[in-house]
Design an enzyme around this catalytic site. Structure first.
Site, mmCIF file in Angstrom:
data_model
loop_
_atom_site.group_PDB
_atom_site.id
_atom_site.type_symbol
_atom_site.label_atom_id
_atom_site.label_comp_id
_atom_site.label_asym_id
_atom_site.label_seq_id
_atom_site.Cartn_x
_atom_site.Cartn_y
_atom_site.Cartn_z
ATOM 1 N N LEU A 43 0.748 -0.995 -0.139
ATOM 2 C CA LEU A 43 -0.036 0.248 -0.090
ATOM 3 C C LEU A 43 0.738 1.327 -0.034
ATOM 4 O O LEU A 43 0.442 2.421 -0.642
ATOM 5 C CB LEU A 43 -0.965 -0.019 1.154
ATOM 6 C CG LEU A 43 -2.012 -0.964 1.303
ATOM 7 C CD1 LEU A 43 -2.656 -1.029 2.647
ATOM 8 C CD2 LEU A 43 -2.972 -1.065 0.157
ATOM 9 N N GLY A 46 7.632 4.230 3.335
ATOM 10 C CA GLY A 46 7.987 5.558 4.046
ATOM 11 C C GLY A 46 9.398 5.326 4.705
ATOM 12 O O GLY A 46 10.007 4.138 4.433
ATOM 13 N N GLY A 49 9.628 2.237 6.946
ATOM 14 C CA GLY A 49 9.153 0.803 6.631
ATOM 15 C C GLY A 49 8.097 0.644 5.566
ATOM 16 O O GLY A 49 7.768 1.915 4.878
ATOM 17 N N ASP A 165 0.458 13.451 12.081
ATOM 18 C CA ASP A 165 0.405 13.713 10.546
ATOM 19 C C ASP A 165 -0.696 13.372 9.965
ATOM 20 O O ASP A 165 -1.288 12.582 9.340
ATOM 21 C CB ASP A 165 1.115 12.091 10.058
ATOM 22 C CG ASP A 165 1.727 12.250 8.612
ATOM 23 O OD1 ASP A 165 1.618 13.483 8.115
ATOM 24 O OD2 ASP A 165 2.020 11.170 8.077
#
Length: 635
Positions: A43, A46, A49, A165
Site C-alpha cells: 500500500l 516511507g 518501513g 501526521d
C-alpha cells in the site's frame, strides 16, 4: 507476493517468481506470513518501513493492514530502545482503537527478524484526498468534518497521544456509515512529562506540520494546526508539491512572511465563507503554538458558538451555583419504591443540564431520585438538584475520567479516576473521608454492595479489586484477565460480580471463591454490562452495534438486540429488571423490553457519543451524558 519463512530474515517480502529470498537467500518461500496473513499488495512505503494489505486467516480472511517498522539504527542498544518505544506505542494504539470506532483497531503486534510489525483493521472507504480530486469542500462540509473529527482528536489527546501526521490522505470516509476515520498512527507520539520538554523525532508532512513540530516538538496544538491546514487545502484545492529537483512549491503558504493565503485563493475562486468559520481557521493556523487553540474541545466550543450565532443551535442554561452542600440523607437505608415498568416507555426529554467543561464519564442518581451526581474529565464531580434543575454544589477530583458509585443510604459516594486512587466522600459534609491507593493505571468503573460493606473497582491495569468500604482495606485481587478491564458490576442481588474488557470474555466471579464462569462469544471488547437478577439476564455491549443478552443459568446468548449504528458505550437496567436502556456512539438512547427483546423507543438529541446512562430508583427518570458535556433528563 511470496514470504520468506526464515524467522530471522530481516525483510521476508519477495516478488512472485523468486526462487530464493532476496534478503537472506533462503529457498523456503510461501504465500503466508506468520502462518496467518496472506499479503495482497503493498500500500505504501516511507522512511520507517512499508505498509501491506493482507487477508487474515484467523478472522475469516478479513482484510487487514500490516505495517512493517524497519528503523535504520546502528547498534543493539539503539535498536533495543526503538523496540521498547514501539512496544509502548502499540499498547497505546491498541487502547485507542479498542475504545473509539473512528480509529482502526490494532489486531496484532509482533517482532520478527529485527523488524517490528503492527496489524490493524482495514478501513474500506475513500480518503479525503480522493474526494478532493472530484470537488472542493464547501463550508458546510468543512463544518461537518470538524464536528466529526474534533471529538476523535479530543479522545486521542485525552489518552496522551499526539497523531503528528493529520492530512487528507490520513482521513478516510468509511463506506458503511460515512463516518470519518483517522488512520496512520505510525508517527503517533505519547505525551509524557519529559517528552514535552525535550526534542523528539521529526515526524511530519511538509505543508501540514507547524514550525515547532518540524523542529522536533509536538503538542496538541500541533495536531490542531494540521487539521486547520487540511481544511484550508480541502476548500481551495491547493496542495503542496515538489519539482524534479526536490524543491517545494506551495501556493497556499507564504514562507517569507509565515502566512497562509487561503483567503486570497477563495476570493480568486469567488468562494465565500462565514466570518465565524474564517476566524476559527485563522486561529487554528496561527504561527506560534501558544496563539492557537490549546485543545480540541476549545475548537468544538468555538464551532458550536459559531453555529449558535448563525441560529442553528439552541443553548440551555442553568442557574448559578449555591454554596450549600447536599442535604443530609436519612440514617437508615431507605426501602426502594416499587418501580412501574410502563413509566420508562413514555419517557421524553424534559430538560438539559449544562455546566461541565469536558466529557462527562459517569452519572448516578441519589436514593430518593431527587439528586444527580456527574463525574467528568474537567476534574469535577457535580451535584445537581433535580427539583429546581440547577447545580447544587461540586467536588474537586485530582484526576480525569471520573467514575462514580454510591451507597443505598445516600451518605457515601465513591469516585475513581486517572490518578489511580479511589476517593470515599461523605456527602453530609462534602469532604473526603478516605483515599485508597487502588490501582497502577486508570480506574474504569466502581460498584458498591453496602449490605456486605464491599466496594469493587476495575482498571486498565487488568485487575479487579474488592475492598472493605468502611476502611478501604483490600480484601481480594482478581487478576485472571488477559486485557484491560472496562467494567465490573456487583449483581443487584449481591451474589456475584460480572466483568468485561478488551479480552472479549465476560467473567462471572463469586465474591468469596473467585472465577466461576466465562462467557465467550462477544465480537470484540466489552465496554458495558448490566444485570437483571429477576430475569437472570446479563446484557453486554461494546465493540460492534449489537447488544447481547446472556442467560445466566446456561451461560449462552439467548438474544441479540440490533438497532444501534455505533459502538455500545453504556447499559442500564430498570430497578424491576424488566427494561434495558442503552447508549451508543450513534448519539441515540434506546429503550428495550428485556423479556421480549422489543425496541420500545429511541431517544435522540445528544451531539456526541453517550458514555453514561442512569435510571432513577423510582423508575420515573432517565439521565444520559457523554461527549457533548451535557446531561439530558427524560421523564
Amino acid at each position: 507476493m511470496q514470504i520468506c519463512q526464515n524467522s530471522n530474515c530481516s525483510n521476508p517480502f519477495n516478488s512472485y517468481g523468486n526462487k530464493f529470498c532476496v534478503t537472506c537467500g533462503s529457498s523456503s518461500l510461501d504465500r503466508v506470513f506468520k502462518n496467518r496473513y496472506t499479503i495482497q499488495r503493498q500500500l505504501g512505503e516511507g522512511g520507517f518501513g512499508k505498509t501491506y494489505e493482507a487477508k487474515d486467516a484467523d478472522r475469516l480472511d478479513a482484510t487487514c493492514v500490516i505495517k512493517q517498522f524497519r528503523p535504520q539504527l546502528q547498534g543493539t542498544a539503539a535498536f533495543g530502545k526503538a523496540t521498547e518505544m514501539f512496544r509502548e506505542e502499540a499498547k497505546r494504539l491498541f487502547e485507542l482503537g479498542e475504545n473509539h470506532n473512528q480509529i482502526p483497531r490494532l489486531i496484532a503486534y509482533f517482532e520478527q527478524g529485527n523488524n517490528l510489525y503492527l496489524v490493524q483493521e482495514f478501513i474500506a472507504g475513500e480518503t479525503l484526498l480522493e474526494e478532493l480530486q472530484r470537488h472542493l469542500f464547501s463550508e458546510a462540509e468543512i463544518r461537518e468534518l470538524l464536528a466529526d473529527l474534533l471529538p476523535v482528536l479530543q479522545f486521542v489527546h485525552e489518552h496522551n497521544v499526539i497523531h503528528r501526521d493529520i492530512k487528507p490522505e490520513n482521513i478516510i470516509r468509511r463506506h458503511t456509515d460515512k463516518k470519518l476515520v483517522l488512520i496512520d498512527f505510525g508517527g503517533a507520539k505519547q505525551i509524557t512529562q519529559t517528552s514535552l520538554a525535550r526534542q523528539g523525532t521529526g515526524i511530519y508532512t511538509i505543508g501540514y506540520a507547524p514550525l515547532e513540530q518540524m523542529q522536533g516538538y509536538a503538542c496538541e496544538a500541533s495536531d490542531l494546526y494540521a487539521l486547520g491546514a487540511t481544511c484550508a487545502r480541502l476548500m481551495t484545492g491547493c496542495l503542496p508539491s515538489q519539482d524534479t529537483y526536490g524543491n517545494l512549491f506551495d501556493s497556499l503558504y507564504d514562507v517569507r512572511n509565515a502566512s497562509w493565503l487561503w483567503r486570497e485563493h477563495l476570493q480568486e475562486k469567488e468562494i465565500k465563507i462565514s466570518d465565524n468559520l474564517g476566524k476559527i481557521l485563522d486561529k487554528l493556523l496561527k504561527h506560534l503554538a501558544n496563539d492557537r487553540y490549546q485543545s480540541a474541545s476549545e475548537v468544538l466550543q468555538a464551532l458550536n458558538n459559531s453555529a449558535v450565532s448563525n441560529g442553528s443551535v439552541e443553548k440551555t442554561t442553568i442557574s448559578s451555583v449555591p454554596t450549600t452542600i447536599i442535604s443530609a440523607q436519612p440514617t437508615s437505608i431507605p426501602q426502594q419504591p416499587t418501580p412501574q415498568s410502563h413509566s420508562l416507555e413514555n419517557a421524553s426529554l424534559s430538560y438539559v443540564l449544562n455546566g461541565h467543561k469536558n466529557v462527562i464519564r459517569s452519572i448516578i442518581f441519589s436514593s430518593d431520585s431527587q439528586t444527580l451526581f456527574s463525574g467528568a474529565n474537567d476534574k469535577t464531580i457535580r451535584i445537581w438538584n433535580l427539583q429546581n434543575r440547577s447545580l447544587q454544589s461540586h467536588l474537586s477530583e485530582p484526576g480525569e475520567w471520573i467514575v462514580l458509585a454510591r451507597t443505598l443510604d445516600g451518605k457515601t459516594l465513591a469516585s475513581g479516576s486517572s490518578d489511580k486512587t479511589i476517593k470515599i466522600w461523605n456527602l453530609e459534609t462534602g469532604r473526603k473521608q478516605n483515599v485508597i491507593k487502588a490501582h497502577s493505571d486508570l480506574i474504569n468503573s466502581l460498584s458498591i454492595n453496602q449490605e456486605e460493606n464491599l466496594l469493587v473497582s476495575c482498571s486498565r491495569d487488568k485487575t479487579i479489586k474488592i475492598w472493605q468500604l468502611d476502611d478501604g482495606k483490600l480484601i481480594k485481587t482478581l487478576s485472571e484477565n488477559a486485557g484491560f478491564v472496562y467494567t465490573a458490576k456487583i449483581s443487584p442481588d449481591g451474589k456475584f460480580i460480572a466483568s468485561g474488557g478488551s479480552d472479549k470474555v465476560i467473567k462471572i466471579w463469586q465474591l468469596d471463591t473467585g472465577l466461576l464462569q466465562k462467557l465467550s462469544g462477544s465480537p470484540g471488547f466489552v465496554r458495558a454490562i448490566a444485570i437483571s437478577s429477576s430475569l437472570q439476564i446479563l446484557a453486554s455491549g461494546g465493540f460492534g452495534t449489537v447488544i447481547n443478552l446472556w442467560n445466566l443459568r446456561t451461560g449462552q446468548i439467548q438474544q441479540r438486540l440490533e438497532g444501534h449504528n455505533g459502538m455500545i458505550q453504556t447499559l442500564a437496567i430498570s430497578p424491576n429488571g424488566e427494561t434495558l436502556i442503552s447508549g451508543s456512539d450513534d448519539r441515540t438512547i434506546k429503550i428495550w423490553s428485556l423479556r421480549t427483546g422489543e425496541l420500545i423507543k429511541t431517544l435522540s438529541g445528544h451531539n456526541g457519543r453517550i458514555f453514561s446512562i442512569a435510571i432513577s430508583p423510582d423508575a420515573k427518570t432517565i439521565a444520559s451524558a457523554g461527549e457533548d458535556k451535557t446531561i439530558r433528563i427524560y421523564q
